[in-house]
Design a protein around this motif. Structure first.
Motif, mmCIF file in Angstrom:
data_model
loop_
_atom_site.group_PDB
_atom_site.id
_atom_site.type_symbol
_atom_site.label_atom_id
_atom_site.label_comp_id
_atom_site.label_asym_id
_atom_site.label_seq_id
_atom_site.Cartn_x
_atom_site.Cartn_y
_atom_site.Cartn_z
ATOM 1 N N ASP A 364 2.780 -28.792 70.468
ATOM 2 C CA ASP A 364 4.034 -29.366 70.490
ATOM 3 C C ASP A 364 3.891 -30.877 71.341
ATOM 4 O O ASP A 364 4.624 -31.724 71.033
ATOM 5 N N GLN A 365 2.815 -31.378 71.980
ATOM 6 C CA GLN A 365 2.470 -32.226 72.306
ATOM 7 C C GLN A 365 2.100 -33.436 71.489
ATOM 8 O O GLN A 365 1.732 -34.751 71.980
ATOM 9 N N CYS A 366 1.543 -32.911 70.505
ATOM 10 C CA CYS A 366 0.881 -33.811 69.443
ATOM 11 C C CYS A 366 1.932 -34.953 68.756
ATOM 12 O O CYS A 366 3.173 -34.288 68.481
ATOM 13 N N ILE A 367 1.717 -35.962 68.798
ATOM 14 C CA ILE A 367 2.766 -37.132 68.191
ATOM 15 C C ILE A 367 2.095 -37.904 67.032
ATOM 16 O O ILE A 367 2.814 -38.800 66.336
ATOM 17 N N ARG A 368 1.133 -37.186 66.349
ATOM 18 C CA ARG A 368 0.819 -37.593 65.073
ATOM 19 C C ARG A 368 0.111 -39.034 65.164
ATOM 20 O O ARG A 368 0.294 -39.814 64.298
ATOM 21 N N CYS A 369 -0.529 -39.221 66.306
ATOM 22 C CA CYS A 369 -1.029 -40.518 66.244
ATOM 23 C C CYS A 369 -2.246 -40.809 65.375
ATOM 24 O O CYS A 369 -2.760 -41.961 64.998
ATOM 25 N N GLY A 370 -2.789 -39.710 64.650
ATOM 26 C CA GLY A 370 -3.921 -39.669 63.900
ATOM 27 C C GLY A 370 -5.131 -39.783 64.209
ATOM 28 O O GLY A 370 -5.953 -40.190 63.322
ATOM 29 N N GLU A 371 -5.391 -40.159 65.668
ATOM 30 C CA GLU A 371 -6.788 -40.278 66.301
ATOM 31 C C GLU A 371 -7.792 -39.226 65.993
ATOM 32 O O GLU A 371 -8.981 -39.455 65.616
ATOM 33 N N CYS A 372 -7.368 -37.987 65.887
ATOM 34 C CA CYS A 372 -8.281 -36.911 65.483
ATOM 35 C C CYS A 372 -8.781 -36.739 64.163
ATOM 36 O O CYS A 372 -9.932 -36.297 63.768
ATOM 37 N N GLU A 373 -7.973 -37.043 63.155
ATOM 38 C CA GLU A 373 -8.250 -36.530 61.732
ATOM 39 C C GLU A 373 -9.611 -37.155 61.318
ATOM 40 O O GLU A 373 -10.381 -36.593 60.614
ATOM 41 N N PRO A 374 -9.837 -38.349 61.508
ATOM 42 C CA PRO A 374 -11.130 -39.057 61.156
ATOM 43 C C PRO A 374 -12.237 -38.464 61.726
ATOM 44 O O PRO A 374 -13.472 -38.687 60.980
ATOM 45 N N LYS A 375 -12.159 -37.768 62.827
ATOM 46 C CA LYS A 375 -13.322 -37.276 63.486
ATOM 47 C C LYS A 375 -13.779 -36.021 63.201
ATOM 48 O O LYS A 375 -14.545 -35.477 63.311
ATOM 49 N N CYS A 376 -12.811 -35.352 62.449
ATOM 50 C CA CYS A 376 -13.118 -33.864 61.916
ATOM 51 C C CYS A 376 -13.868 -33.751 60.568
ATOM 52 O O CYS A 376 -13.498 -34.181 59.587
ATOM 53 N N PRO A 377 -15.080 -33.183 60.929
ATOM 54 C CA PRO A 377 -15.971 -33.047 59.719
ATOM 55 C C PRO A 377 -15.437 -32.110 58.597
ATOM 56 O O PRO A 377 -16.193 -32.125 57.679
ATOM 57 N N GLN A 378 -14.595 -31.298 58.943
ATOM 58 C CA GLN A 378 -14.108 -30.271 58.094
ATOM 59 C C GLN A 378 -12.959 -30.848 57.048
ATOM 60 O O GLN A 378 -12.466 -30.261 56.315
ATOM 61 N N GLY A 379 -12.436 -32.190 57.558
ATOM 62 C CA GLY A 379 -11.476 -32.867 56.782
ATOM 63 C C GLY A 379 -10.070 -32.144 57.213
ATOM 64 O O GLY A 379 -9.162 -32.139 56.144
ATOM 65 N N ILE A 380 -9.889 -31.416 58.265
ATOM 66 C CA ILE A 380 -8.507 -30.550 58.432
ATOM 67 C C ILE A 380 -7.357 -31.561 58.657
ATOM 68 O O ILE A 380 -7.581 -32.630 59.691
ATOM 69 N N LYS A 381 -6.263 -31.408 58.272
ATOM 70 C CA LYS A 381 -5.028 -32.208 58.380
ATOM 71 C C LYS A 381 -4.655 -31.557 59.733
ATOM 72 O O LYS A 381 -3.723 -30.715 59.873
ATOM 73 N N ILE A 382 -5.122 -32.125 60.751
ATOM 74 C CA ILE A 382 -4.763 -31.418 62.006
ATOM 75 C C ILE A 382 -3.532 -31.546 62.703
ATOM 76 O O ILE A 382 -2.875 -30.363 63.060
ATOM 77 N N PRO A 383 -2.590 -32.661 62.532
ATOM 78 C CA PRO A 383 -1.317 -32.375 62.933
ATOM 79 C C PRO A 383 -0.492 -31.673 62.330
ATOM 80 O O PRO A 383 0.317 -30.713 62.897
ATOM 81 N N ASP A 384 -0.632 -31.504 60.927
ATOM 82 C CA ASP A 384 0.256 -30.480 60.121
ATOM 83 C C ASP A 384 -0.023 -28.950 60.559
ATOM 84 O O ASP A 384 0.816 -28.271 60.966
ATOM 85 N N LEU A 385 -1.322 -28.658 60.734
ATOM 86 C CA LEU A 385 -1.951 -27.289 61.198
ATOM 87 C C LEU A 385 -1.247 -26.951 62.730
ATOM 88 O O LEU A 385 -1.130 -25.928 63.046
ATOM 89 N N LEU A 386 -1.408 -28.009 63.365
ATOM 90 C CA LEU A 386 -1.098 -27.861 65.008
ATOM 91 C C LEU A 386 0.468 -27.591 64.927
ATOM 92 O O LEU A 386 0.796 -26.519 65.744
ATOM 93 N N ALA A 387 1.251 -28.175 64.101
ATOM 94 C CA ALA A 387 2.841 -27.817 63.999
ATOM 95 C C ALA A 387 2.584 -26.510 63.534
ATOM 96 O O ALA A 387 3.630 -25.677 63.989
ATOM 97 N N ASP A 388 2.296 -25.777 62.456
ATOM 98 C CA ASP A 388 2.292 -24.788 62.136
ATOM 99 C C ASP A 388 1.798 -23.895 63.047
ATOM 100 O O ASP A 388 2.501 -22.600 63.307
#
Length: 396
Positions: A364-388
């Motif tokens: 819940d502390q994720c503010i969707r800054c987008g810093e993590c997604e480009p680093k993910c080798p799996q191409g995961i939509k991290i903010p969306d899945l963190l919310a889920d």
């Protein structure tokens, strides 16, 4: 002793388990089944409320049946595991086992803390020597604590004066951190999480093989993934049935770990006599290389069933970290996957809420800054899945 052994066998217990040795200590037989003292029987809901009579009886029965590796830690059972183990090992049982415990590295704030906690543990365990001493739950950050506060030098002093017999570490971090730690010292042994689902998680099979190459003995924890692999969904039960074996889901999981020649001992957090009986029976007949190619293929199929139930293709590589808002991204996603894979979210949700949300490190502390997604080798939509993940693990 012979009368005691016959009594155990008559009540469903089995002769001694198999033994292996750590590569650097070839003359010391270690039972392939180790007794983990993190999940002792309880009287109530509090982890500190250990049922001492039941726990002591269980430990005695395990030792009488041949188990000689007993593992505890400063933090287990809210600090009550070590004193309980000490009392249970009175009356000659201490001399029958190799006693292992772990230094609470996260509490270290100065060089003096290495000695201080070790001496407190020796008192709590009522012994003048800890046979196998581990630096607890190392990862990249805690390894830096060890280096910054000269932890290895303090441990070497304890080795020289005999307060500890052999030095190792337990691990909960990335494979990159594991490689760094393994190369950072001439360890006698290490303790890693490993089961047929977690082959690439934390140290994983790659870490196990790396340790073996360096002649570091491997102790396995969580062979049943906290008990989750002791039961199986219908699709996995169907796979086990194809073998014609009468093995339980727990036996399949344990046999898979004991099939690995690199593994010296497997820790099981037994809290009931029937668990001890089953584990002893499986340990007695398990050796490296005993699973057939067809049986290993069944295990691979079972793994794929579980993985197919997971929603997030996260490999816990840690490339997304650190999060600028301190979200433990891979941990949150892993707990979300675990809840889905085993059709049970009680334990993953409790862990998530207690360890992460309460410390302000939840998804819940994720503010969707987008810093993590480009680093993910799996191409995961991290903010969306963190919310889920947060919504699922926080829901009733």
């Amino acid at each position: 002793m012979q009368e005691r052994r016959e009594s155990l066998c008559a009540s469903g217990y089995h002769p001694p388990v198999q033994f292996r040795s750590f590569p650097t200590i070839p003359g010391l037989p270690i039972s392939t089944l180790g007794f983990g003292c993190m999940r002792l029987p309880l009287k109530g809901r509090s982890p500190a409320d250990i049922d001492e009579e039941a726990a002591t009886r269980l430990l005695h029965d395990a030792i009488d049946a041949g188990v000689n590796y007993v593992d505890t830690a400063w933090v287990y059972h809210a600090g009550q595991s070590e004193p309980l183990v000490a009392r249970a090992l009175r009356g000659g049982y201490r001399e029958k086992v190799q006693l292992a415990t772990k230094h609470p590295v996260w509490l270290v704030q100065s060089e003096a803390d290495w000695e201080r906690y070790l001496d407190l543990q020796l008192k709590k365990l009522e012994t003048n020597r800890i046979d196998f001493y581990l630096l607890h739950a190392l990862d990249a950050e805690r390894w830096e604590t060890v280096r910054r506060h000269r932890g290895l030098q303090a441990m070497e002093k304890a080795l020289r004066d005999g307060r500890i017999g052999h030095l190792g570490f337990s691990f909960h971090g990335s494979q990159e951190a594991f490689r760094t730690i393994v190369a950072g010292y001439d360890w006698d042994f290490c303790q890693i999480q490993l089961n047929y689902l977690d082959t690439g998680y934390q140290a994983g099979l790659e870490g196990m093989r790396l340790a073996a190459e360096r002649k570091i003995g491997v102790v396995v924890m969580e062979p049943l993934r906290g008990g989750a692999l002791a039961k199986a969904p219908a699709a996995v039960e169907t796979i086990w049935a194809e073998s014609g074996r009468s093995w339980s889901p727990a036996e399949w999981a344990l046999r898979w770990v004991w099939n690995l020649p690199e593994v010296v001992t497997v820790l099981s957090g037994m809290n009931a006599p029937e668990q001890l009986r089953e584990n002893l029976a499986v340990a007695e007949g398990s050796r490296p290389g005993t699973l057939t190619a067809a049986e290993l293929e069944l295990v691979d199929r079972a793994r794929r069933i579980y993985q197919g139930k997971a929603k997030v293709p996260c490999t816990t590589c840690g490339y997304c970290l650190p999060c600028p808002h301190d979200v433990f991204i891979s941990d949150a996603l892993s707990l979300y996957n675990a809840a889905l894979m085993f059709d049970s979210k009680e334990r993953p949700a409790a862990t998530y809420q207690a360890l992460f949300v309460s410390d302000g490190a939840g998804a819940d502390q994720c503010i969707r800054c987008g810093e993590c997604e480009p680093k993910c080798p799996q191409g995961i939509k991290i903010p969306d899945l963190l919310a889920d993940a947060h919504a699922y693990l926080m829901s009733p």
